[in-house]
Design a protein around this motif. Structure first.
Motif, short mmCIF file in Angstrom:
data_model
loop_
_atom_site.label_atom_id
_atom_site.label_comp_id
_atom_site.label_asym_id
_atom_site.label_seq_id
_atom_site.Cartn_x
_atom_site.Cartn_y
_atom_site.Cartn_z
N ILE A 187 0.85 -1.20 0.00
CA ILE A 187 0.00 0.00 0.00
C ILE A 187 0.88 1.25 0.00
N GLU A 188 0.61 2.18 -0.92
CA GLU A 188 1.33 3.45 -0.92
C GLU A 188 0.95 4.24 0.33
N LYS A 189 1.97 4.80 1.00
CA LYS A 189 1.75 5.42 2.31
C LYS A 189 2.16 6.89 2.29
N PRO A 190 1.49 7.73 3.08
CA PRO A 190 1.93 9.10 3.26
C PRO A 190 3.19 9.15 4.12
N ASP A 191 3.83 10.31 4.17
CA ASP A 191 5.15 10.36 4.79
C ASP A 191 5.15 10.28 6.32
N TRP A 192 3.96 10.26 6.94
CA TRP A 192 3.90 10.11 8.40
C TRP A 192 3.63 8.67 8.83
N ALA A 193 3.46 7.77 7.89
CA ALA A 193 3.00 6.42 8.22
C ALA A 193 3.92 5.70 9.20
#
Length: 394
Positions: A112-118
């Motif tokens: 899953i593509e994740k945002p930079d805070w994941a």
């Protein structure tokens, strides 16, 4: 998720913050736990806030605690360095609701593509982007991505709506949201955003927004808002609705319906050339006619590749929002309407905003696209959406 009108919320009362704790700045601790609206709030919080400095010095500050260290049960709520422990903290609870145990953070598959805070809980691109002060005009390609992520967001919220009933816990709702989001190949945007520990927000009764899903069972007569945000193909979608749990009293039914109407009336004025500040005038006018009040501490926000950005969309009258609407802009409108006073307080977990008088609050939200001739509701209800609001079928 709602935005704070100033970007940061006071760690004590949740109002827009303008001050930073100098010690936190020296220790380079996260800004979110070190912001205050006034010197009075800072002084009143000092006895509990200073423990954050001690934890940092000993290597146990919030930014150093990984999700894997949090076990089921009473979970460390990372944003403000506060604890949901074995005993309730000392707090002047404004209503009947109390915090319950929180389960461990749910995992997201590697594909899953994740945002930079994941991974570490800290947004990197968002705070320093020029889109915090400039309202972006989306390209046709970006708009198509927004349509796609908002459709997924709607389907996820609908999945949550279908399971709401007396006896289910808000943590079980969060599980449904999480699983539906992952099944769509998307990431639940709230998960680990500034250390938020869950995949959606569930705000029950007197909770205005940002309630943390926990082990409390919904009771007959409750109202519950479920706030969904989804990250897919590099962009975010955001919406929420407030639902009835079993048999709800007439006053609460009217609160929820009036809040729905506030959002609908606000959407009806969206078109190129309208000032952002006019949204609050429309909402406040209808809320006042219904004998209700409008929360001022949280606002709608720009959305796209960033979760929260310009413009800010306050929901109250005579606000100071700047700018006018232009075709290609995407933003949320998400009025929070209270049965009693408009003022709010923040629970010790650092997230849960509640009404100051303990009376109930409701909220509805859509992500919108300004078109050449008006508005497109990107998170609009689908033909398959569950029929949960009596006034839509009458």
């Amino acid at each position: 998720m709602a935005g704070s009108e100033s970007g940061l919320a006071c760690a004590r009362c949740g109002k827009p913050a303008v001050l930073q704790c100098p010690k936190c700045m020296e220790l380079k601790l996260p800004r979110e736990g070190a912001a205050f609206c006034t010197q009075e709030c800072f002084k009143a919080s000092w006895s509990s806030h200073k423990s954050v400095h001690t934890k940092s010095a000993s290597g146990t500050d919030a930014s150093s605690i990984s999700p894997e260290r949090s076990q089921s049960g009473w979970l460390y709520c990372l944003k403000k360095g506060q604890m949901r422990g074995s005993k309730l903290p000392h707090f002047e609870w404004t209503g009947p609701l109390r915090p319950y145990p929180i389960s461990k953070m749910r995992m997201v598959p590697d594909h899953i593509e994740k945002p930079d805070w994941a991974l570490d809980g800290i947004p990197k691109i968002e705070p320093n982007s020029d889109l915090q002060t400039r309202v972006e005009i989306k390209t046709p390609e970006q708009i198509e991505k927004m349509r796609e992520v908002c459709r997924i967001s709607r389907e996820v919220l609908d999945a949550a709506a279908r399971v709401i009933r007396p006896g289910i816990t808000t943590d079980q709702i969060d599980q449904v949201v999480h699983d539906a989001t992952i099944a769509a190949g998307a990431y639940p945007s709230p998960l680990n955003y500034h250390f938020f520990p869950k995949s959606c927000c569930t705000s029950v009764n007197e909770v205005i927004c940002h309630g943390i899903p926990d082990a409390r069972q919904l009771e007959d007569g409750d109202i519950v808002n479920v706030d969904i945000s989804v990250y897919y193909k590099g962009v975010h979608g955001d919406l929420n609705e407030t639902y009835f749990v079993g048999n709800v009293d007439e006053a609460s039914q009217q609160l929820v319906r009036s809040t729905y109407e506030c959002l609908e009336k606000a959407i009806s004025v969206v078109k190129p050339g309208v000032r952002f500040r006019e949204v609050g005038d429309v909402i406040s006018r209808h809320a006042s006619m219904c004998g209700l009040s409008v929360v001022k501490s949280y606002c709608g926000h720009g959305i796209g590749e960033l979760f929260h950005c310009a413009p800010n969309i306050p929901h109250y009258a005579k606000n100071k929002a700047v700018g006018i609407m232009k075709a290609g802009q995407t933003f949320t409108i998400e009025p929070m309407i209270n049965a009693g006073v408009w003022r709010d307080r923040l629970w010790p977990d650092g997230w849960t905003a509640v009404t100051a008088d303990g009376k109930r609050s409701a909220q509805f939200e859509h992500t919108l696209l300004v078109t050449e001739t008006g508005v497109e509701v990107l998170t609009a209800r689908l033909p398959s959406s569950p029929n949960v609001f009596p006034w839509l079928s009458s």
